[in-house]
Scaffold this active site. Sequence first.
Site, PDB file in Angstrom:
ATOM      1  N   CYS A   1     -17.220 -10.124  17.229  1.00  0.00           N
ATOM      2  CA  CYS A   1     -18.125  -9.875  18.350  1.00  0.00           C
ATOM      3  C   CYS A   1     -17.614  -8.740  19.237  1.00  0.00           C
ATOM      4  CB  CYS A   1     -18.337 -11.141  19.167  1.00  0.00           C
ATOM      5  SG  CYS A   1     -16.839 -11.823  19.877  1.00  0.00           S
TER       6      CYS A   1
ATOM      7  N   LEU B   1       4.248  17.845   1.845  1.00  0.00           N
ATOM      8  CA  LEU B   1       5.142  18.990   1.674  1.00  0.00           C
ATOM      9  C   LEU B   1       5.970  19.316   2.906  1.00  0.00           C
ATOM     10  CD1 LEU B   1       2.788  21.362  -0.356  1.00  0.00           C
ATOM     11  CD2 LEU B   1       4.385  19.635  -1.200  1.00  0.00           C
TER      12      LEU B   1
ATOM     13  N   ALA C   1       9.598   7.428  -3.963  1.00  0.00           N
ATOM     14  CA  ALA C   1      10.094   8.803  -4.020  1.00  0.00           C
ATOM     15  C   ALA C   1       9.354   9.662  -3.009  1.00  0.00           C
ATOM     16  CB  ALA C   1       9.918   9.368  -5.435  1.00  0.00           C
TER      17      ALA C   1
ATOM     18  N   ASP D   1       3.729  -5.297   1.379  1.00  0.00           N
ATOM     19  CA  ASP D   1       3.460  -6.031   0.151  1.00  0.00           C
ATOM     20  C   ASP D   1       4.472  -5.691  -0.939  1.00  0.00           C
ATOM     21  OD1 ASP D   1       1.853  -7.803  -1.429  1.00  0.00           O
ATOM     22  OD2 ASP D   1       1.026  -6.060  -2.439  1.00  0.00           O
TER      23      ASP D   1
END
Length: 651
Positions: A168, A52, A20, A115
Amino acid sequence: MASGQHLSAIKGAKVLMVGAGGIGCELLKTLALSGFHDIHIIDMDTIEVSNLNRQFLFRQSHVGQSKAKVAREAVLRFRPQISITPYHANVKDSDFNVDFFKQFSVVLNGLDNLDARRHVNRLCLAADVPLVESGTTGFLGQVTVHIKGRTECYECQPKPAPKTYPVCTITSTPSKFVHCIVWAKDLLFAKLFGDKNQDNDLNVRSNDSASSSDHSEDVFERKKDEDIEQYGKRIYDHVFGHNIESALSNEETWKNRNKPRPIYVRDGLSDDLLQQNGNVDKIPATDNSSALSAMAYLGLKNPQDIWSLKENSRIFFAALKLFFSKRQKEIGNLSFDKDDHLAVEFVTAAANIRAASFGIPLHSLFEAKGIAGNIVHAVATTNAIIAGLIVIEAIKVLQNDSKSCRMTYCLEHPSRKMLLMPVEPFEPNKACYVCSETPLVLEVNTHRAKLRDVVEKIVTSKLGMNLPLITHGSGLLYEVGDDLEEDMVANYAANLEKVLSELPYAITGGTMIQIEDLQQELVCNINIKHREEFDEEKEPDGMVLHGWTQAPAVKNKDTTTNTTSSNNGASTSSTSTLVPNAMEEDDELTILETGIETIAAGKKRKLSDVSNSETPVPADEKRAKKLAEQVEDESDVIVMLDDANDEKISR
């Protein structure tokens, strides 16, 4: 006006929205105004001030409240007759299982991370519910349709792979500002404010590694009754001075590189200026840690100013003081958060001081936050366009009109005078381990690698399993679950620490293991191939998984990006290596580089002039041909994008 058939399909549909945020607010509004009567929303986030400017359903008074719940209340004000059910929760929670998904007519994604997208894709496949996927990044966006057995699933094609820099490079030979950000964020910040027992001594590798290690021992431990200022001086001199001195001792390293300059407190800040940093005791205590600011404390106002070395040093010490005096209880458990203003200030200052040492241009707080927080700035109109396209495709799916479904890409550069490019969905990829259950191959040294390595580096990180169950033949080697008995939990914990070949049901070359996720109802078989040696730089995991693929990284010399660790990975909603890989910017995105490729008349073309990419993106000939067949005029070209992380990091 919608036809009677459209209205019937819409009114009778039960729709699940996941997300949302930027896309989600536009999507919920469009669904409500299009006549949908039964909408469910899942979102785990709360509203932040930064939302916002584009998530128009929210107001200042809503900051801190649930996005899903506030979005429902806002829409019901102008569509009170419809049913909206909010869930302030993580879509990966066990409550949202396959049975939960089966009750819906279609699932609409407005997510901001890979994910969660993979998880929803697998649940939709298991529940046999159509999925409409989406994403935006700036002016670019896309909407794709995934129907089990008819189109490719979300994971059928490779996604951009986060590129990790060798340790490194980060610790010894940084050449880009992003290297300094990674060092400041993942090493220095983590060592000072996170777990001090982590394997991270912040010493540049040198020939005299032993003395370097001795010098660093306990350097980050604050001594009893040690003044914060003295502690800060010791840390400053160690990481910006001594470590650079140690690096310079390895003359071979600097034969073809510019030598760095050690910086000590005396170089970056005089005692007078250090004293002028003021007294943090005068700052009132507050429960809102985000209100603390080293900039405000020192009177610096513009986040787009590039601070001098002295100003960066003052910010460094001021932020350190504020953390240890005002946020002492959090020390030892902190991890970097882009919404933690004090953390961003500290990382910016530390990265700039290190950049000054290595002759790398300094950056403003605004720029550094974009890099460290993986922020891609959103365009509200793109979100609105994508939300409209989602609803259009959802209606087609609800009418069982899958033949007219399109994957539509919102382009930044017009093609054939079009900014929206529709493409027919591709067929399922027979090599996809998710929807086609094709076995994978894991190359690993079965005499050295532990089961824990396989679980953490392969099963959870690369395959995205939440509740994995690992079996070899009839033997159960590992399982996760709240309902396990204590002796079984102890047994599986012991197995994690065992070498693969020494497990109760030994895993050796030529064997096959089965990985199952009960929540996702996903089963994956992995053939084990024993391999003795691995390249530490190119294969840092010490194992290589074949069949699970990600898109190659594309170099772009003009795009600022981050490196990314192996956790939550890149945010992308790509479904093809030939089409735009887009995402929703929701203040938590990995910055992707864009290689732009043009395809016309069934043949690949050179990179367009609008691209700064150095190397063309490899294209699948069959998919390229299918795309090209949809171009009516051979003189026209389709602008295709392929994004890839140039660097690292995640939240």
